[in-house]
Design a protein around this motif. Sequence first.
Motif, PDB file in Angstrom:
ATOM      1  N   ARG A  39      27.822  50.668  60.055  1.00  0.00           N
ATOM      2  CA  ARG A  39      28.092  50.189  61.410  1.00  0.00           C
ATOM      3  C   ARG A  39      26.933  50.536  62.342  1.00  0.00           C
ATOM      4  NH1 ARG A  39      30.274  46.387  64.556  1.00  0.00           N
ATOM      5  NH2 ARG A  39      31.136  47.191  66.499  1.00  0.00           N
ATOM      6  N   LYS A  40      26.391  51.733  62.192  1.00  0.00           N
ATOM      7  CA  LYS A  40      25.230  52.137  62.994  1.00  0.00           C
ATOM      8  C   LYS A  40      24.061  51.181  62.769  1.00  0.00           C
ATOM      9  CE  LYS A  40      25.817  57.170  63.143  1.00  0.00           C
ATOM     10  NZ  LYS A  40      25.147  58.442  62.807  1.00  0.00           N
ATOM     11  N   LEU A  41      23.799  50.871  61.516  1.00  0.00           N
ATOM     12  CA  LEU A  41      22.687  49.990  61.185  1.00  0.00           C
ATOM     13  C   LEU A  41      22.874  48.628  61.848  1.00  0.00           C
ATOM     14  CD1 LEU A  41      20.092  49.484  59.606  1.00  0.00           C
ATOM     15  CD2 LEU A  41      21.491  48.832  57.635  1.00  0.00           C
ATOM     16  N   TYR A  42      24.082  48.102  61.800  1.00  0.00           N
ATOM     17  CA  TYR A  42      24.365  46.809  62.432  1.00  0.00           C
ATOM     18  C   TYR A  42      24.136  46.894  63.937  1.00  0.00           C
ATOM     19  CZ  TYR A  42      27.037  42.955  64.417  1.00  0.00           C
ATOM     20  OH  TYR A  42      27.416  41.857  65.155  1.00  0.00           O
ATOM     21  N   ILE A  43      24.630  47.969  64.561  1.00  0.00           N
ATOM     22  CA  ILE A  43      24.480  48.133  66.013  1.00  0.00           C
ATOM     23  C   ILE A  43      23.012  48.248  66.398  1.00  0.00           C
ATOM     24  CG2 ILE A  43      24.884  49.778  67.901  1.00  0.00           C
ATOM     25  CD1 ILE A  43      27.670  50.254  66.700  1.00  0.00           C
ATOM     26  N   LEU A  44      22.264  49.017  65.633  1.00  0.00           N
ATOM     27  CA  LEU A  44      20.830  49.170  65.917  1.00  0.00           C
ATOM     28  C   LEU A  44      20.115  47.824  65.811  1.00  0.00           C
ATOM     29  CD1 LEU A  44      20.134  52.491  63.966  1.00  0.00           C
ATOM     30  CD2 LEU A  44      19.916  52.174  66.438  1.00  0.00           C
ATOM     31  N   GLN A  45      20.433  47.066  64.781  1.00  0.00           N
ATOM     32  CA  GLN A  45      19.789  45.767  64.599  1.00  0.00           C
ATOM     33  C   GLN A  45      20.163  44.793  65.715  1.00  0.00           C
ATOM     34  OE1 GLN A  45      21.181  44.816  60.636  1.00  0.00           O
ATOM     35  NE2 GLN A  45      19.419  45.805  59.635  1.00  0.00           N
ATOM     36  N   THR A  46      21.427  44.846  66.144  1.00  0.00           N
ATOM     37  CA  THR A  46      21.883  43.954  67.210  1.00  0.00           C
ATOM     38  C   THR A  46      21.173  44.255  68.523  1.00  0.00           C
ATOM     39  OG1 THR A  46      24.065  43.767  66.177  1.00  0.00           O
ATOM     40  CG2 THR A  46      23.895  43.136  68.495  1.00  0.00           C
ATOM     41  N   ILE A  47      21.069  45.542  68.857  1.00  0.00           N
ATOM     42  CA  ILE A  47      20.413  45.923  70.114  1.00  0.00           C
ATOM     43  C   ILE A  47      18.919  45.632  70.046  1.00  0.00           C
ATOM     44  CG2 ILE A  47      19.927  47.846  71.689  1.00  0.00           C
ATOM     45  CD1 ILE A  47      22.575  49.098  70.811  1.00  0.00           C
ATOM     46  N   GLU A  48      18.333  45.864  68.868  1.00  0.00           N
ATOM     47  CA  GLU A  48      16.905  45.556  68.681  1.00  0.00           C
ATOM     48  C   GLU A  48      16.657  44.062  68.908  1.00  0.00           C
ATOM     49  OE1 GLU A  48      14.278  47.259  68.200  1.00  0.00           O
ATOM     50  OE2 GLU A  48      14.682  49.127  67.122  1.00  0.00           O
ATOM     51  N   ALA A  49      17.554  43.233  68.382  1.00  0.00           N
ATOM     52  CA  ALA A  49      17.386  41.785  68.519  1.00  0.00           C
ATOM     53  C   ALA A  49      17.466  41.340  69.972  1.00  0.00           C
ATOM     54  CB  ALA A  49      18.446  41.064  67.692  1.00  0.00           C
ATOM     55  N   GLN A  50      18.169  42.120  70.802  1.00  0.00           N
ATOM     56  CA  GLN A  50      18.275  41.802  72.222  1.00  0.00           C
ATOM     57  C   GLN A  50      17.080  42.322  73.019  1.00  0.00           C
ATOM     58  OE1 GLN A  50      22.030  43.260  73.727  1.00  0.00           O
ATOM     59  NE2 GLN A  50      23.217  42.296  72.090  1.00  0.00           N
ATOM     60  N   GLY A  51      16.207  43.083  72.340  1.00  0.00           N
ATOM     61  CA  GLY A  51      15.057  43.679  73.017  1.00  0.00           C
ATOM     62  C   GLY A  51      15.446  44.764  74.002  1.00  0.00           C
ATOM     63  N   ALA A  52      16.614  45.391  73.772  1.00  0.00           N
ATOM     64  CA  ALA A  52      17.129  46.381  74.728  1.00  0.00           C
ATOM     65  C   ALA A  52      17.072  47.806  74.192  1.00  0.00           C
ATOM     66  CB  ALA A  52      18.569  46.030  75.094  1.00  0.00           C
ATOM     67  N   MET A  53      16.498  48.007  73.026  1.00  0.00           N
ATOM     68  CA  MET A  53      16.486  49.336  72.432  1.00  0.00           C
ATOM     69  C   MET A  53      15.475  50.242  73.129  1.00  0.00           C
ATOM     70  SD  MET A  53      17.798  51.357  70.268  1.00  0.00           S
ATOM     71  CE  MET A  53      18.691  50.255  69.170  1.00  0.00           C
ATOM     72  N   THR A  54      15.901  51.491  73.360  1.00  0.00           N
ATOM     73  CA  THR A  54      15.015  52.523  73.898  1.00  0.00           C
ATOM     74  C   THR A  54      15.028  53.699  72.933  1.00  0.00           C
ATOM     75  OG1 THR A  54      16.762  53.661  75.142  1.00  0.00           O
ATOM     76  CG2 THR A  54      15.600  51.829  76.253  1.00  0.00           C
ATOM     77  N   PRO A  55      13.981  54.534  72.948  1.00  0.00           N
ATOM     78  CA  PRO A  55      13.983  55.708  72.064  1.00  0.00           C
ATOM     79  C   PRO A  55      15.197  56.606  72.288  1.00  0.00           C
ATOM     80  CG  PRO A  55      11.790  55.332  72.953  1.00  0.00           C
ATOM     81  CD  PRO A  55      12.697  54.398  73.673  1.00  0.00           C
TER      82      PRO A  55
END
Length: 715
Positions: free
Chosen positions: A70-86
């Motif tokens: 589930r974490k991996l899916y969430i990380l990929q989803t947020i990355e795809a939105q360009g909203a990921m921060t460290p």
Amino acid sequence: MATPTTIQQIIASELSIPEERVSATLKLLAEGATIPFISRYRKEATGGLDEVAVFRISERFDALRELADRKLYILQTIEAQGAMTPELRDRIEETYDAALLEDLYLPFKPKRRTRAQVARENGLEPLARILMSRRCRNPRETAEKYLSDKIQDADSAIAGAADIIAEWVSEDRRSRQQVRNRFQRRARITSRVVKSKMEEAGKFEAYFNVDEPLSRCSSHRYLAMRRGEAEGFLKIGITVDNEEELIESLCKNFARQGGEPEADRIVTEAVTDSYRRLIRPSIITEIEAEAKEKADTGAIGTFAANLHQLLLSAPLGAKPTMGIDPGFRTGCKLVCLDANGNLLYHDVIYPTPPRNYVIDAQKRVLMLADKFKIEAIAVGNGTASRETEAFLRSVPFPRKVEIYVVSEDGASVYSASKTAREEFPNHDVTVRGAVSIGRRLMDPLAELVKIDPKSIGVGQYQHDVDQGRLRRQLDMTVETCVNAVGVDVNTASRQLLSYVAGIGDSLAANIVAYRAEHGDFTSRSALLKVPRLGPKAYEQAAGFLRVRNGKNILDNTAVHPERYAAVERIARDSGHSLEELVADPALLDSIDLTRYVTDDMGLPTLTDIISELRKPGRDPRGSASAFSFDETVHEIGDLREGMILPGIVNNITDFGAFVDIGVHVSGLIHVSQVADRRVKSAADVLKLRQQVKVKVIGVDLNRNRISLSLRGVEQ
């Protein structure tokens, strides 16, 4: 992503098991080892963890692995939105709290068309930000700058901006956690009867007016209330005290004093709306899910414990047996079974009303008992059970024939099942049911594995709990019992063999087919000739399979073939043959086991080996003992307060135990009446199928209920 070591540390901490034992267990599971095999034959690696501990490790690892996915899916989803921060990535990777993980994901989760989404489409998000900034001196004047074809006045603009603010608040991790903490600590459950259904809701009377802390609501009460709600008799709610104070606290996070009063008012109303419309319903859903999971855990645990005891009930053993399914109008279905449970004969007798053919029934029973050398009779405990039992006790058998009353729960399910049709294709359900009753006496475990555990009658709200969890736990319980007892490979049914570690249904069918074609197995190693039964399956299963009267005496013990060489060395060093050691267990007392310790075989395994040599082929369940109900009591109307009666415990629940006293209605021993001392659970004192003496302390004829007690009753 978390490393396996981190997961192992989490499991070790949660289950209070040393990390090295968790690691060893997970390694064995990854290599394809089964839970019974690990707990029995790999004690040195796991530190002696039992089946329950290994099962819990396996379950928790699977849950954490799902969380990692589930974490991996969430990380990929947020990355795809360009909203990921460290910072966000670190928070997601570091959390192992499912609720917190979903809180972190909530602002980025794809949304349905909400009021806030509509407001954003209408260009009101900048207005919402201005209102939240506390720098807006005239909200209405500012709002007029955002009018459009769809937003035609300031009030509509402010309302739309407030919807956006409400959604922001509901997605704020700290706010959600604040509300969650309050509900987790102080939530209350309420239950009210639906007034229009009051007359029909009698069985839920105890829940007509409930208001209590959710944390104190026992699993059986919670599940009972939810069942009442599902059936339309009750209305259930989750509340928390001092909600206004909680809302005020939330408002201070967003509409702090010192801002523009009108803007603060708008934000305060938006926060209040967010709590009432968005946060509270969401958190209540979480809390209800947590309560349900907790209740499920309790109910499933109770069911599994009862099933474990029932499956390990003492068997009569391999004796010619008569099974009787009693009845009135349709008569008593009778079968005669040989010592291996094979059907030899079936008939119907009518010793009970309305026909009362007592003399004819006596003649038939005497003739059949003599012809088939019957040593015991099993009588089902359903309709006409007491009358049939009384008749049998009046039969003048020329030699001793023990009479037992056996639970019929699930017999009708078995008799109509595919398994029963395959076993007895030329007989009807009445014959199959009587066979099941007889076999249950001979070997409860071997017969009950053919029935869905939920139909056996020892559960508590088993149809209301998570069915996937229930199935996994019950399968594990059955597997544990089967492997603890061991299985005779030459007589076991396909169903029984399928529960042996490493076998499963397909290999079980192959074993039965091979046995039918080639005759009995004469050694464990001969199992390797069975199609598709390879070295790994043999390793897992061999120790739990028994070959009686085989070439090697160890084949009838729980000693694993991988240890045969060690046992032979012990025998040689003792100066005796293996057969001599088994014939005279006293010879084992002088053996120094420390001499045989190796890197992979320690004292736990060696101790188990010596224990098996002392009693090869021993059945750990003991043997069945006969039981009789009070002959003066047959119906609930025969009961009087103060009576001391014999009974059999037939179910154990969170709130007490049910006892069969022979009146077709089981009486309840409330947990407060289980012992002269205070006990937390009836299971601390009683076991399923235990024979007890009970005192009648209450009889409710209208509700068909009996209250019993063990207090002050000498056993």
